[in-house]
Design a protein around this motif. Structure first.
Motif, mmCIF file in Angstrom:
data_model
loop_
_atom_site.group_PDB
_atom_site.id
_atom_site.type_symbol
_atom_site.label_atom_id
_atom_site.label_comp_id
_atom_site.label_asym_id
_atom_site.label_seq_id
_atom_site.Cartn_x
_atom_site.Cartn_y
_atom_site.Cartn_z
ATOM 1 N N VAL A 1 6.632 7.185 -0.703
ATOM 2 C CA VAL A 1 6.327 7.438 0.696
ATOM 3 C C VAL A 1 5.669 8.800 0.851
ATOM 4 C CG1 VAL A 1 7.306 7.835 2.980
ATOM 5 C CG2 VAL A 1 8.139 5.952 1.585
ATOM 6 N N ALA A 2 6.228 9.777 0.155
ATOM 7 C CA ALA A 2 5.653 11.118 0.253
ATOM 8 C C ALA A 2 4.207 11.117 -0.231
ATOM 9 C CB ALA A 2 6.487 12.107 -0.555
ATOM 10 N N ASP A 3 3.961 10.447 -1.332
ATOM 11 C CA ASP A 3 2.589 10.361 -1.829
ATOM 12 C C ASP A 3 1.665 9.777 -0.778
ATOM 13 O OD1 ASP A 3 3.342 11.357 -4.220
ATOM 14 O OD2 ASP A 3 3.262 9.459 -5.312
ATOM 15 N N ALA A 4 2.106 8.647 -0.251
ATOM 16 C CA ALA A 4 1.247 7.955 0.696
ATOM 17 C C ALA A 4 0.990 8.824 1.915
ATOM 18 C CB ALA A 4 1.875 6.632 1.107
ATOM 19 N N ARG A 5 2.037 9.479 2.371
ATOM 20 C CA ARG A 5 1.852 10.316 3.552
ATOM 21 C C ARG A 5 0.917 11.457 3.262
ATOM 22 N NH1 ARG A 5 7.057 9.645 7.306
ATOM 23 N NH2 ARG A 5 5.799 10.749 8.805
ATOM 24 N N THR B 1 14.212 -0.347 -5.365
ATOM 25 C CA THR B 1 15.569 0.042 -4.938
ATOM 26 C C THR B 1 15.953 1.436 -5.380
ATOM 27 O OG1 THR B 1 16.364 -1.217 -6.816
ATOM 28 C CG2 THR B 1 16.652 -2.200 -4.634
ATOM 29 N N ASP B 2 15.190 1.998 -6.293
ATOM 30 C CA ASP B 2 15.486 3.380 -6.644
ATOM 31 C C ASP B 2 14.944 4.282 -5.554
ATOM 32 O OD1 ASP B 2 16.196 5.411 -8.986
ATOM 33 O OD2 ASP B 2 14.400 6.093 -7.938
ATOM 34 N N LEU B 3 15.858 4.959 -4.874
ATOM 35 C CA LEU B 3 15.427 5.645 -3.666
ATOM 36 C C LEU B 3 14.629 6.907 -3.949
ATOM 37 C CD1 LEU B 3 18.530 4.904 -1.492
ATOM 38 C CD2 LEU B 3 16.264 3.911 -1.319
ATOM 39 N N TRP B 4 14.889 7.524 -5.075
ATOM 40 C CA TRP B 4 14.038 8.650 -5.469
ATOM 41 C C TRP B 4 12.597 8.184 -5.578
ATOM 42 C CZ3 TRP B 4 14.534 13.790 -6.149
ATOM 43 C CH2 TRP B 4 15.835 14.304 -6.103
ATOM 44 N N THR B 5 12.443 7.110 -6.288
ATOM 45 C CA THR B 5 11.094 6.583 -6.460
ATOM 46 C C THR B 5 10.482 6.211 -5.123
ATOM 47 O OG1 THR B 5 11.792 5.696 -8.572
ATOM 48 C CG2 THR B 5 9.735 4.868 -7.669
ATOM 49 N N MET C 1 21.835 4.134 -0.109
ATOM 50 C CA MET C 1 20.812 4.669 0.782
ATOM 51 C C MET C 1 21.408 5.749 1.686
ATOM 52 S SD MET C 1 18.250 2.749 3.359
ATOM 53 C CE MET C 1 17.335 2.031 2.020
ATOM 54 N N HIS C 2 22.569 5.460 2.198
ATOM 55 C CA HIS C 2 23.247 6.446 3.042
ATOM 56 C C HIS C 2 23.446 7.755 2.284
ATOM 57 C CE1 HIS C 2 26.967 8.457 4.434
ATOM 58 N NE2 HIS C 2 26.472 8.202 5.633
ATOM 59 N N ASP C 3 23.958 7.648 1.089
ATOM 60 C CA ASP C 3 24.240 8.855 0.323
ATOM 61 C C ASP C 3 22.964 9.620 0.001
ATOM 62 O OD1 ASP C 3 26.787 8.016 0.486
ATOM 63 O OD2 ASP C 3 27.007 7.456 -1.622
ATOM 64 N N PHE C 4 21.939 8.854 -0.292
ATOM 65 C CA PHE C 4 20.673 9.509 -0.616
ATOM 66 C C PHE C 4 20.187 10.348 0.557
ATOM 67 C CE2 PHE C 4 16.038 9.545 -0.600
ATOM 68 C CZ PHE C 4 15.793 10.119 -1.846
ATOM 69 N N LEU C 5 20.183 9.733 1.722
ATOM 70 C CA LEU C 5 19.698 10.465 2.891
ATOM 71 C C LEU C 5 20.573 11.669 3.194
ATOM 72 C CD1 LEU C 5 18.609 7.673 5.370
ATOM 73 C CD2 LEU C 5 17.183 9.169 3.981
ATOM 74 N N GLU C 6 21.862 11.481 3.033
ATOM 75 C CA GLU C 6 22.749 12.588 3.337
ATOM 76 C C GLU C 6 22.523 13.744 2.371
ATOM 77 O OE1 GLU C 6 27.154 12.012 3.487
ATOM 78 O OE2 GLU C 6 26.632 12.220 5.616
ATOM 79 N N ALA C 7 22.350 13.408 1.113
ATOM 80 C CA ALA C 7 22.102 14.455 0.124
ATOM 81 C C ALA C 7 20.804 15.190 0.439
ATOM 82 C CB ALA C 7 22.046 13.853 -1.275
ATOM 83 N N ALA C 8 19.776 14.417 0.741
ATOM 84 C CA ALA C 8 18.486 15.037 1.029
ATOM 85 C C ALA C 8 18.592 15.933 2.263
ATOM 86 C CB ALA C 8 17.421 13.973 1.245
ATOM 87 N N SER D 1 0.823 -1.196 0.000
ATOM 88 C CA SER D 1 0.000 0.000 0.000
ATOM 89 C C SER D 1 0.867 1.260 0.000
ATOM 90 C CB SER D 1 -0.939 0.000 1.199
ATOM 91 O OG SER D 1 -0.315 0.580 2.319
ATOM 92 N N TRP D 2 2.070 1.133 0.491
ATOM 93 C CA TRP D 2 2.996 2.257 0.410
ATOM 94 C C TRP D 2 3.703 2.265 -0.953
ATOM 95 C CZ3 TRP D 2 4.414 5.981 4.212
ATOM 96 C CH2 TRP D 2 3.817 5.807 5.475
ATOM 97 N N GLY D 3 3.515 1.242 -1.728
ATOM 98 C CA GLY D 3 4.209 1.184 -3.015
ATOM 99 C C GLY D 3 5.700 0.944 -2.899
ATOM 100 N N LEU D 4 6.127 0.285 -1.838
ATOM 101 C CA LEU D 4 7.554 0.112 -1.629
ATOM 102 C C LEU D 4 8.080 -1.250 -2.065
ATOM 103 C CD1 LEU D 4 8.078 1.905 1.765
ATOM 104 C CD2 LEU D 4 8.746 2.648 -0.517
ATOM 105 N N ILE D 5 7.195 -2.179 -2.279
ATOM 106 C CA ILE D 5 7.642 -3.471 -2.793
ATOM 107 C C ILE D 5 6.696 -3.906 -3.901
ATOM 108 C CG2 ILE D 5 8.545 -4.186 -0.555
ATOM 109 C CD1 ILE D 5 6.151 -5.991 -0.230
ATOM 110 N N ALA D 6 7.143 -4.841 -4.689
ATOM 111 C CA ALA D 6 6.296 -5.343 -5.765
ATOM 112 C C ALA D 6 6.334 -6.864 -5.775
ATOM 113 C CB ALA D 6 6.784 -4.806 -7.105
ATOM 114 N N ARG D 7 5.262 -7.459 -6.235
ATOM 115 C CA ARG D 7 5.161 -8.907 -6.423
ATOM 116 C C ARG D 7 5.874 -9.297 -7.684
ATOM 117 N NH1 ARG D 7 -0.257 -9.512 -4.230
ATOM 118 N NH2 ARG D 7 -0.117 -11.519 -3.165
ATOM 119 N N THR D 8 6.563 -10.412 -7.640
ATOM 120 C CA THR D 8 7.073 -10.983 -8.890
ATOM 121 C C THR D 8 6.850 -12.480 -8.789
ATOM 122 O OG1 THR D 8 9.260 -11.427 -8.019
ATOM 123 C CG2 THR D 8 8.907 -9.274 -9.034
#
Lengths: 188, 188
Positions: free
Chosen positions: A96-100, A87-91, B136-143, A66-73
């Motif tokens: 997370v921001a959307d969900a919040r 794994t793309d942290l921007w995404t 992940m570490h770098d991402f958080l630090e950048a943000a 529901s947070w969109g953080l994992i996917a089924r495969t």
DNA sequence: TCCTTATTTCGGAATATTCTGAAACATCGT
DNA sequence: ACGATGTTTCAGAATATTCCGAAATAAGGA
């Protein structure tokens, strides 16, 4: 899944972090596990690795989805669902921001709008109190709207914008307090 | 403090909201009360109005102060502390954001840095897993760094920046989906 | 269909958080 | 110093959340 000491500590830390972020421990740990693993895992293996009840994994996976953080495969020759972390942290951050926003901001706006409409028939409330409620409502609505606008930008534009922000900030800082020695030009 | 129906409902809603935001109910309600009241109130009156234990108010006030959302004031001829809510919502939002960064992001960065340093002596962990932790570490630090930069901007600049963001977003949206009544000239 | 395997639901146990009320503490004026 | 007034601390009660494990449900293949 065999965990190395560091993987384990990573997962544990994430569990901690998760609580601060409003996820519960199991949910956070599962995400962390999938994230370090980097490979799809079936629910029972997650349960085994983290030593939590299978059913707990089921519930937590739901939440992560529901947070969109994992996917089924799926894996060939295996009937079980497998799960991978985004794994793309921007995404992930955007998800997370959307969900919040959806869970925290939008309902708040609605509630405030309700108060405002009720306020018309409440003759015991002062004008200024209503005004304050209204300004909170408007503030949230403006912020939400801004977020929606920016949210749809492609990542590249967003990065540009953020860099601009940081640059403006640095110029501004220099202009305002030229007392710092400013040895390093980078931040921090 | 006599509450009108709408004020009461506002406070109740805020209590709800607060939980979603990681504050507890009492804390959120106290802020809401002070916010609508718009006038300084002493702790015992807060307790009376919200019907919670005096001691609970004391604790909650502490927390609100740690978030920077309320301030102490004094009235002449009254020994009691009085409290007012920060009513400028830009400021309040910034305070909350600061506090959250400090509590949620910064410790996470630290924990991840710890993992990374440990990873050097962990020969059971894969290179790619370490890479993921690092990213992940770098991402958080950048943000976090970006946030710090932008955070110090005066409100006016910030607003300009946000407007820019929204404007860029709108242009971008038009260029990308030219189905809106605007005859799109750009295609991508 | 029936058997096997995977998943979800759900009541209640385990745990964590929040809140209360009493007692300890602090501060001021006299 | 003493009493009056106001504040904080703290142990345990009240409440809420998280988690487990058993049972129910779904879905596949013979």
């Amino acid at each position: 899944m065999q965990l190395s000491p560091v993987m384990e500590s990573f997962i544990l830390h994430w569990g901690e972090m998760g609580s601060r972020w409003g996820l519960n421990r199991t949910v956070a740990q599962i995400y962390a596990l999938l994230y370090v693993a980097g490979t799809p895992l079936p629910a029972d293996e997650i349960a085994g690795t983290l030593k939590v009840a299978r059913s707990n994994v089921s519930t937590s996976i739901r939440e992560l989805q529901s947070w969109g953080l994992i996917a089924r495969t799926h894996a060939i020759g295996d009937r079980r669902d497998h799960f991978v972390a985004e794994t793309d942290l921007w995404t992930a951050a955007a998800r997370v921001a959307d969900a919040r926003k959806r869970r925290e901001i939008d309902p708040a706006i609605e509630a405030l709008a309700g108060c405002l409409s009720d306020a018309r028939t409440d003759d015991a409330i002062g004008k200024d109190a209503v005004a304050r409620i209204r300004s909170m409502h408007d503030f949230l609505e403006a912020a939400g709207g801004w977020y929606e606008d920016v949210r749809e930008l492609p990542q590249s534009k967003l990065e540009t914008l953020m860099k601009m922000g940081a640059k403006v900030a640095r110029l501004e800082a220099r202009a305002r307090k030229p007392k710092k020695k400013k040895k390093g030009k980078g931040r921090r």
